[in-house]
Design an enzyme around this catalytic site. Structure first.
Site, PDB file in Angstrom:
ATOM      1  N   TYR A   1       0.825  -1.220   0.000  1.00 43.99           N
ATOM      2  CA  TYR A   1       0.000   0.000   0.000  1.00 43.99           C
ATOM      3  C   TYR A   1       0.854   1.262   0.000  1.00 43.99           C
ATOM      4  O   TYR A   1       0.598   2.203   0.756  1.00 43.99           O
ATOM      5  CB  TYR A   1      -0.896   0.030   1.254  1.00 43.99           C
ATOM      6  CG  TYR A   1      -1.727  -1.200   1.477  1.00 43.99           C
ATOM      7  CD1 TYR A   1      -2.679  -1.599   0.544  1.00 43.99           C
ATOM      8  CD2 TYR A   1      -1.580  -1.968   2.630  1.00 43.99           C
ATOM      9  CE1 TYR A   1      -3.456  -2.734   0.754  1.00 43.99           C
ATOM     10  CE2 TYR A   1      -2.351  -3.103   2.839  1.00 43.99           C
ATOM     11  CZ  TYR A   1      -3.293  -3.479   1.894  1.00 43.99           C
ATOM     12  OH  TYR A   1      -4.048  -4.588   2.100  1.00 43.99           O
TER      13      TYR A   1
ATOM     14  N   TYR B   1     -14.399  -4.804   3.660  1.00 49.12           N
ATOM     15  CA  TYR B   1     -13.082  -5.158   3.129  1.00 49.12           C
ATOM     16  C   TYR B   1     -12.873  -6.650   3.354  1.00 49.12           C
ATOM     17  O   TYR B   1     -13.062  -7.146   4.466  1.00 49.12           O
ATOM     18  CB  TYR B   1     -11.965  -4.367   3.830  1.00 49.12           C
ATOM     19  CG  TYR B   1     -10.601  -4.857   3.413  1.00 49.12           C
ATOM     20  CD1 TYR B   1     -10.023  -4.442   2.212  1.00 49.12           C
ATOM     21  CD2 TYR B   1      -9.898  -5.777   4.189  1.00 49.12           C
ATOM     22  CE1 TYR B   1      -8.789  -4.921   1.805  1.00 49.12           C
ATOM     23  CE2 TYR B   1      -8.660  -6.261   3.793  1.00 49.12           C
ATOM     24  CZ  TYR B   1      -8.117  -5.830   2.603  1.00 49.12           C
ATOM     25  OH  TYR B   1      -6.905  -6.318   2.204  1.00 49.12           O
TER      26      TYR B   1
ATOM     27  N   ASP C   1     -16.892 -12.961   7.652  1.00 48.26           N
ATOM     28  CA  ASP C   1     -15.449 -12.789   7.570  1.00 48.26           C
ATOM     29  C   ASP C   1     -14.978 -12.259   8.924  1.00 48.26           C
ATOM     30  O   ASP C   1     -15.079 -11.066   9.220  1.00 48.26           O
ATOM     31  CB  ASP C   1     -15.124 -11.811   6.433  1.00 48.26           C
ATOM     32  CG  ASP C   1     -13.624 -11.577   6.270  1.00 48.26           C
ATOM     33  OD1 ASP C   1     -12.858 -12.054   7.136  1.00 48.26           O
ATOM     34  OD2 ASP C   1     -13.231 -10.921   5.298  1.00 48.26           O
TER      35      ASP C   1
ATOM     36  N   LYS D   1      -5.457 -13.491  10.616  1.00 46.29           N
ATOM     37  CA  LYS D   1      -4.874 -12.469  11.486  1.00 46.29           C
ATOM     38  C   LYS D   1      -4.424 -13.001  12.862  1.00 46.29           C
ATOM     39  O   LYS D   1      -3.289 -13.397  12.989  1.00 46.29           O
ATOM     40  CB  LYS D   1      -5.831 -11.287  11.610  1.00 46.29           C
ATOM     41  CG  LYS D   1      -6.023 -10.568  10.246  1.00 46.29           C
ATOM     42  CD  LYS D   1      -5.837  -9.072  10.311  1.00 46.29           C
ATOM     43  CE  LYS D   1      -5.539  -8.471   8.949  1.00 46.29           C
ATOM     44  NZ  LYS D   1      -6.698  -8.301   8.073  1.00 46.29           N
TER      45      LYS D   1
END
Ligand SMILES: *Cc1c(COP(=O)(O)O)cnc(C)c1O
Length: 420
Positions: A19, A147, A241, A270
């Protein structure tokens, strides 16, 4: 700032950063070691990690119990392929995740990253219908502000405007990205949409409770109950999610448990390994799994990432679950929530601040426009904090082991910058 280490100077022209506009971005901070809630830089400075390493290091960095488990597994077998072979860490982890997950979420498919787990969940949903002889269920319904990852199919279900993938509009297949059913009117609108389009929808996909990378947007548990009702009424699958929300971040082990809603597929990553190694999972319900249970080889799920269920990563995840088992994290998350609420409240007076909000171990200061990320990172680092804003939000998602002083370092840094 101290001298740039040799490895950074030599590697910087070659390492393409995430990014990042490589031409204009300031150089990254060189980290020498990590410990607990801290990053120790090459020049000896210590920064309190306000992000838990991109939401992964829930028990803190370099936790001795996780490290010992990984070291023990490293001595035995660093990797064992899951095609035709089995190893203890993955099988034990699958059974534990099935036991911890609500309802009949009993079937665990491993991958290495969150985006790939989302792709697998989407593929499971598409093939669920194909295997049952239903044609035309080719699209997904997801939500504005959402997202779900950076790979191609995951990109299609992200918010097309707010997300980072706007450049690809028209290149990728279009999905239905709609407002969350946050009230009776939007619930009715979604109901009407599904009444017209359910025959082409394989699944509804949502981040439960908190839309993370899309701006740390919170919604009530009632939204999730509405989605479950709508999915059942229109016979479409529901995918949660939980890659960001899973493993305690919102105050429940999984956000769906707190909401009392069981999805058909749940994605995890994560914090799954406590921030130690890459690992993800798509956990399917018995109903989804049974659509693949057949004498027909073509009905099988044709997926198998090379490093799926890597033994080191699974050993780390098992050790992380050991740490969750004592339940102490619940008190820590509640303590952090209180500290964030108190420490960030004064930011409401800041120029350009439009909202301050806290849910579980997530604290958010939302500004009226995008902030200068690089410049703010530098100022936060001067104040002893590693904080990297996203778009319009300055947020904190610290490791649960952060102590009160370290938490104060983080909130003071945010107050100092926001209140100028
Ligand atoms: C981070 C994230 C992903 C993508 O995970 P990666 O490991 O970066 O591919 C997907 N969904 C959610 C909700 C996330 O927060």
């Amino acid at each position: 700032m101290a001298e740039i280490p040799d490895w950074l100077a030599k590697g910087a022209p070659h390492l393409w950063r995430p990014y990042t506009q490589m031409k204009t971005a300031p150089p990254p901070l060189p980290v020498a070691r990590t410990e607990g809630a801290r990053l120790i830089l090459e020049d000896g400075r210590q920064l309190v990690d306000g992000l838990a390493n991109w939401w992964t290091a829930c028990h803190g960095h370099n936790h001795p119990h996780i490290r010992a488990a990984v070291e023990a597994q490293l001595a035995k077998a660093p990797h064992v392929m899951l095609g035709g072979l089995a190893h203890e860490p993955a099988y034990r982890l699958a059974a534990r995740l099935a036991a911890l997950s609500p309802g009949e979420l009993d079937h665990v498919f491993f991958a290495e990253s969150g985006s790939v787990a989302v792709e697998i969940a989407m593929k499971m949903a598409l093939q669920f219908w194909i295997n049952r002889g239903v044609r035309g269920r080719t699209r997904f319904l997801s939500f504005l502000g959402g997202y779900h990852g950076d790979t191609l199919a995951a990109m299609t279900v992200c918010d097309p405007e707010e997300g980072m993938h706007g450049l690809f509009a028209g290149v990728l297949p279009a999905q239905h990205v709609l407002p969350l059913p946050i009230d009776a009117a939007s619930d009715a609108a979604l109901d009407a949409f599904l009444a017209a389009h359910a025959a082409e929808v394989a699944a509804i996909l949502v981040e439960p409770r908190v839309q993370g990378a899309g701006g740390m947007l919170f919604h009530d548990d009632e939204v999730l109950r509405r989605l479950r009702r709508l999915a059942d009424a229109h016979d479409v699958l529901l995918i949660f999610d939980e890659i960001f929300t899973g493993f305690g971040r919102t105050g429940d082990l999984f956000a769906c448990q707190g909401a009392g809603v069981v999805p058909d597929i749940m994605t995890l990553s994560k914090a799954l390994t406590g921030g130690t190694l890459p690992l993800s999972a798509a956990v399917a319900s018995r109903r989804v799994f049974e659509a693949f249970w057949s004498d027909d080889p073509a009905a099988a799920l044709m997926h198998g990432p090379t490093y799926m269920g890597n033994p080191l990563a699974c050993a780390a995840a098992n050790a992380s679950l050991d740490l969750f088992e004592d339940g102490g994290w619940r008190g820590e998350v509640a303590r952090i929530a209180a500290g964030l609420a108190e420490g960030l409240a004064p930011c409401r007076q800041g120029a350009g601040v439009v909202d301050v909000r806290v849910k579980g171990a997530i604290g958010v200061v939302e500004m009226d426009g995008p902030v200068a990320v690089g410049e703010l990172c530098r100022r936060f680092a001067e104040l002893g904090a590693w904080i990297r804003p996203m778009g319009k939000v300055i947020y904190l998602t610290p490791p649960f082991v952060i102590d009160d002083q370290e938490l104060e370092t983080l909130t003071r840094a945010v107050r100092t910058v926001v209140l100028g």
